[in-house]
Write a protein that holds these residues in place. Structure first.
Motif, PDB file in Angstrom:
ATOM      1  N   PHE A 160       0.822  -1.213   0.000  1.00 51.42           N
ATOM      2  CA  PHE A 160       0.000   0.000   0.000  1.00 51.42           C
ATOM      3  C   PHE A 160       0.852   1.256   0.000  1.00 51.42           C
ATOM      4  N   PHE A 161       0.355   2.273  -0.674  1.00 44.85           N
ATOM      5  CA  PHE A 161       0.952   3.602  -0.567  1.00 44.85           C
ATOM      6  C   PHE A 161      -0.147   4.580  -0.162  1.00 44.85           C
ATOM      7  N   GLU A 162       0.267   5.679   0.454  1.00 46.96           N
ATOM      8  CA  GLU A 162      -0.678   6.672   0.983  1.00 46.96           C
ATOM      9  C   GLU A 162      -0.898   7.809  -0.007  1.00 46.96           C
ATOM     10  N   LYS A 163      -2.026   8.444   0.117  1.00 43.58           N
ATOM     11  CA  LYS A 163      -2.298   9.661  -0.644  1.00 43.58           C
ATOM     12  C   LYS A 163      -1.559  10.814   0.034  1.00 43.58           C
ATOM     13  N   ASP A 164      -1.264  11.868  -0.715  1.00 48.38           N
ATOM     14  CA  ASP A 164      -0.675  13.063  -0.117  1.00 48.38           C
ATOM     15  C   ASP A 164      -1.756  13.907   0.543  1.00 48.38           C
ATOM     16  N   THR A 165      -2.853  14.070  -0.169  1.00 56.23           N
ATOM     17  CA  THR A 165      -3.941  14.901   0.323  1.00 56.23           C
ATOM     18  C   THR A 165      -5.206  14.518  -0.441  1.00 56.23           C
ATOM     19  N   ARG A 166      -6.255  15.278  -0.254  1.00 60.92           N
ATOM     20  CA  ARG A 166      -7.486  15.113  -1.022  1.00 60.92           C
ATOM     21  C   ARG A 166      -7.799  16.463  -1.655  1.00 60.92           C
ATOM     22  N   ARG A 167      -8.403  16.396  -2.830  1.00 55.56           N
ATOM     23  CA  ARG A 167      -8.809  17.648  -3.464  1.00 55.56           C
ATOM     24  C   ARG A 167      -9.949  17.392  -4.439  1.00 55.56           C
ATOM     25  N   ILE A 168     -10.595  18.456  -4.813  1.00 59.97           N
ATOM     26  CA  ILE A 168     -11.679  18.394  -5.784  1.00 59.97           C
ATOM     27  C   ILE A 168     -11.076  18.446  -7.184  1.00 59.97           C
ATOM     28  N   PHE A 169     -11.529  17.557  -8.042  1.00 60.79           N
ATOM     29  CA  PHE A 169     -11.102  17.543  -9.432  1.00 60.79           C
ATOM     30  C   PHE A 169     -12.270  18.051 -10.282  1.00 60.79           C
ATOM     31  N   PRO A 170     -12.212  19.304 -10.733  1.00 61.24           N
ATOM     32  CA  PRO A 170     -13.317  19.855 -11.535  1.00 61.24           C
ATOM     33  C   PRO A 170     -13.601  18.980 -12.756  1.00 61.24           C
ATOM     34  N   GLY A 171     -14.874  18.815 -13.041  1.00 63.16           N
ATOM     35  CA  GLY A 171     -15.287  18.022 -14.190  1.00 63.16           C
ATOM     36  C   GLY A 171     -15.431  16.539 -13.906  1.00 63.16           C
ATOM     37  N   SER A 172     -15.224  16.128 -12.648  1.00 62.37           N
ATOM     38  CA  SER A 172     -15.300  14.693 -12.341  1.00 62.37           C
ATOM     39  C   SER A 172     -16.695  14.119 -12.563  1.00 62.37           C
ATOM     40  N   GLU A 173     -17.713  14.969 -12.541  1.00 63.97           N
ATOM     41  CA  GLU A 173     -19.074  14.482 -12.787  1.00 63.97           C
ATOM     42  C   GLU A 173     -19.232  13.965 -14.214  1.00 63.97           C
ATOM     43  N   LYS A 174     -18.316  14.341 -15.107  1.00 64.67           N
ATOM     44  CA  LYS A 174     -18.358  13.839 -16.481  1.00 64.67           C
ATOM     45  C   LYS A 174     -17.939  12.372 -16.541  1.00 64.67           C
TER      46      LYS A 174
ATOM     47  N   TRP B 128     -22.380  10.138 -10.280  1.00 66.03           N
ATOM     48  CA  TRP B 128     -22.316   9.966  -8.835  1.00 66.03           C
ATOM     49  C   TRP B 128     -21.272  10.877  -8.207  1.00 66.03           C
ATOM     50  N   PHE B 129     -20.292  11.306  -8.984  1.00 67.23           N
ATOM     51  CA  PHE B 129     -19.203  12.100  -8.437  1.00 67.23           C
ATOM     52  C   PHE B 129     -19.646  13.525  -8.140  1.00 67.23           C
ATOM     53  N   GLY B 130     -20.347  14.145  -9.068  1.00 64.10           N
ATOM     54  CA  GLY B 130     -20.838  15.496  -8.838  1.00 64.10           C
ATOM     55  C   GLY B 130     -19.744  16.477  -8.457  1.00 64.10           C
ATOM     56  N   ASP B 131     -20.058  17.744  -8.539  1.00 62.19           N
ATOM     57  CA  ASP B 131     -19.084  18.762  -8.125  1.00 62.19           C
ATOM     58  C   ASP B 131     -18.946  18.762  -6.618  1.00 62.19           C
ATOM     59  N   GLY B 132     -17.737  18.958  -6.176  1.00 59.09           N
ATOM     60  CA  GLY B 132     -17.501  19.102  -4.738  1.00 59.09           C
ATOM     61  C   GLY B 132     -17.011  17.852  -4.036  1.00 59.09           C
ATOM     62  N   ILE B 133     -16.983  16.707  -4.715  1.00 56.65           N
ATOM     63  CA  ILE B 133     -16.475  15.493  -4.074  1.00 56.65           C
ATOM     64  C   ILE B 133     -14.955  15.503  -4.145  1.00 56.65           C
ATOM     65  N   GLU B 134     -14.336  15.273  -3.003  1.00 62.22           N
ATOM     66  CA  GLU B 134     -12.878  15.224  -2.961  1.00 62.22           C
ATOM     67  C   GLU B 134     -12.386  13.811  -3.247  1.00 62.22           C
TER      68      GLU B 134
END
Length: 131
Positions: free
Chosen positions: A44-58, A62-68
């Motif tokens: 396993f490796f860890e994530k550095d952080t979490r962030r919103i990826f614009p356009g992920s709803e495309k 289910w992803f919608g805007d605002g999901i990190e």
């Protein structure tokens, strides 16, 4: 080794399939991976952080805007590179890890056990609808 850098998996079928044949797996400590790959049965490796990826709803409604989602920065990439190099240098150990995962998949992730879990959950949902 099978390497996944997915930011989110509903199940992780390719990882499970690779485990079924004893291939060592390297996956992020996010999403469904900790559930389908027990400690000691993969890398396993860890994530550095979490962030919103614009356009992920495309990708999925289910992803919608605002999901990190997990963000794999320099630290994550260094961890991943070390794990991949470790598998290459310590192939015998990696093979043992892959065999442990194969044994887990063969005993715990069978069609019968999966179907029973789904059926039990559907019964629970239906019982709650009647309540």
């Amino acid at each position: 080794a099978h390497v996944s850098t997915s930011r989110g998996e509903g199940w992780g079928l390719p990882t499970t399939e690779c485990g079924a044949i004893g291939l060592p797996v390297i996956v992020p400590w996010v999403s469904s991976y900790p559930e389908i790959v027990p400690k000691g049965c993969g890398y396993f490796f860890e994530k550095d952080t979490r962030r919103i990826f614009p356009g992920s709803e495309k990708v999925s409604p289910w992803f919608g805007d605002g999901i990190e989602f997990p963000d794999y920065g320099k630290s994550s990439r260094r961890q991943l590179a070390r794990l991949m190099l470790g598998v290459r240098k310590n192939h015998a150990e990696a093979r043992n890890v892959g065999q442990r995962y194969r044994d887990y998949v063969a005993s715990m992730l069978t069609w019968d056990k999966t179907a029973k879990k789904i059926a039990d959950r559907l019964k629970e949902i239906c019982a709650n609808l009647d309540a």
